[in-house]
Design an enzyme around this catalytic site. Sequence first.
Site, PDB file in Angstrom:
ATOM      1  N   HIS A  63      42.602  34.535  40.613  1.00  0.00           N
ATOM      2  CA  HIS A  63      43.264  35.777  41.019  1.00  0.00           C
ATOM      3  C   HIS A  63      42.737  36.177  42.401  1.00  0.00           C
ATOM      4  O   HIS A  63      41.537  36.361  42.585  1.00  0.00           O
ATOM      5  CB  HIS A  63      42.991  36.892  40.001  1.00  0.00           C
ATOM      6  CG  HIS A  63      43.598  36.597  38.659  1.00  0.00           C
ATOM      7  ND1 HIS A  63      42.944  36.789  37.470  1.00  0.00           N
ATOM      8  CD2 HIS A  63      44.828  36.101  38.347  1.00  0.00           C
ATOM      9  CE1 HIS A  63      43.746  36.435  36.469  1.00  0.00           C
ATOM     10  NE2 HIS A  63      44.882  36.008  36.976  1.00  0.00           N
ATOM     11  N   GLU A  66      40.265  39.204  43.424  1.00  0.00           N
ATOM     12  CA  GLU A  66      38.980  39.344  42.729  1.00  0.00           C
ATOM     13  C   GLU A  66      37.891  38.745  43.612  1.00  0.00           C
ATOM     14  O   GLU A  66      37.541  37.561  43.510  1.00  0.00           O
ATOM     15  CB  GLU A  66      39.080  38.687  41.349  1.00  0.00           C
ATOM     16  CG  GLU A  66      40.161  39.410  40.520  1.00  0.00           C
ATOM     17  CD  GLU A  66      40.445  38.796  39.165  1.00  0.00           C
ATOM     18  OE1 GLU A  66      41.329  39.315  38.477  1.00  0.00           O
ATOM     19  OE2 GLU A  66      39.794  37.799  38.805  1.00  0.00           O
ATOM     20  N   HIS A 159      35.866  35.708  37.472  1.00  0.00           N
ATOM     21  CA  HIS A 159      36.846  36.762  37.735  1.00  0.00           C
ATOM     22  C   HIS A 159      36.138  38.105  37.855  1.00  0.00           C
ATOM     23  O   HIS A 159      34.980  38.253  37.475  1.00  0.00           O
ATOM     24  CB  HIS A 159      37.829  36.864  36.555  1.00  0.00           C
ATOM     25  CG  HIS A 159      38.726  35.679  36.422  1.00  0.00           C
ATOM     26  ND1 HIS A 159      40.073  35.740  36.665  1.00  0.00           N
ATOM     27  CD2 HIS A 159      38.464  34.389  36.081  1.00  0.00           C
ATOM     28  CE1 HIS A 159      40.610  34.548  36.466  1.00  0.00           C
ATOM     29  NE2 HIS A 159      39.659  33.700  36.118  1.00  0.00           N
ATOM     30  N   GLU A 223      34.038  37.498  33.365  1.00  0.00           N
ATOM     31  CA  GLU A 223      34.481  38.755  33.981  1.00  0.00           C
ATOM     32  C   GLU A 223      33.217  39.450  34.470  1.00  0.00           C
ATOM     33  O   GLU A 223      32.371  39.845  33.676  1.00  0.00           O
ATOM     34  CB  GLU A 223      35.218  39.625  32.957  1.00  0.00           C
ATOM     35  CG  GLU A 223      36.522  39.021  32.458  1.00  0.00           C
ATOM     36  CD  GLU A 223      37.659  39.096  33.482  1.00  0.00           C
ATOM     37  OE1 GLU A 223      37.462  39.694  34.569  1.00  0.00           O
ATOM     38  OE2 GLU A 223      38.738  38.535  33.204  1.00  0.00           O
TER      39      GLU A 223
HETATM   40 ZN   LIG Z   1      41.100  37.511  37.046  1.00  0.00          ZN
END
Ligand SMILES: [Zn+2]
Length: 350
Positions: A63, A66, A159, A223
């Site tokens: 992504h 990020e 991420h 994350e």
């Molecule tokens: Zn992500």
Amino acid sequence: MITQFTEQNFLQFTLQHEWGTAIDVQQTLANGTRMEIWDSGVVCFTPAQEASPFDLVLSSAVHGDETAPIEICDSLIEAIRCGALQLKTRVLFLIANPAAINIGERFVEENMNRLFSGAHSKGEVQNKERERAKAIEGYVRRFYNEGGRGRQRMHYDMHTAIRDSKHEKFAVYPYQNGKPYSKRQLQLLAALDVPVVLLHDGPTTTFSYFSVNEFAADAFTLELGKVRPFGENDMQKFAKTKQQLQHLLTEGYSSYEQSGNPNELAITIYKVLRSINRTQADFRLNFSADLANFTAFRKGDVLAEDGDTQIRAEVDGEAVIFPNANVAIGQRALLTVTPIEISAVRMNEQ
Ligand SMILES: [Zn+2]
């Protein structure tokens, strides 16, 4: 075809060649580390003397907005290139979606983290993210294959989340196709400052599950905090994670093996309770759009309204993650999870 790499900075070069470029660089750095560049955003380093029993993939920017993981990888790549880090672990860095980084968005046309395990080639749709996802699968395959059989394979897909979270850092442990979870990997996650782990319960089209499913890798979606623009990340918040990644690169496992009692896993584990799909055009979430991940509800609380159906929490403490009311009909609008005892997790000792 570029065969010599003399650029100051690999990330900047990558951003200038956002959908890949013809490049095949094989250079030996002053300290003997071998550097191979296979594409823009794709660099493989092989230590002069290898000590680690595992091959490590570090991916960022699946992504594009990020940024913290991109900054972490940028700094590790440049530290290896200039010799500040002396590698003992073979590593592949992947900066997955440079075009999305350039526009500061999650993606250009399509969420790349739904395009793996061949999803890039399903249906009629064609776009550059699909081509890139397919190419990235090939680079991971090449990296693990060239490492050879019998070597352990690891992958951290890094991420940051769009929303706040009751747990700032957490890992998604992909579905293991029925195999037990790895105690050692859970210890490594704790050492990476990621003390919360969500056990996923089925096959997905995420990058981390691709590595699990095709290469039996110990692969995780990490994350690491909340999305911020470049330069606005408080890198202090990522210091422990980055330091542990450095340890994995320069010392292999040894750094964590000396720390703490392996039988006292300092980790909180959640399992997926259910996936709630949007089935009607008229779909609403019954909480504010910025609800933090892992917010817990009480049994009977209404979580969502799907047409005429009220979807209620089934148990006390049912917690919500990744809610998104705007998904296409038929797709997942939220996931609910619940904490479980470590003793209930089927683990091996490796
Ligand atoms: Zn992500």
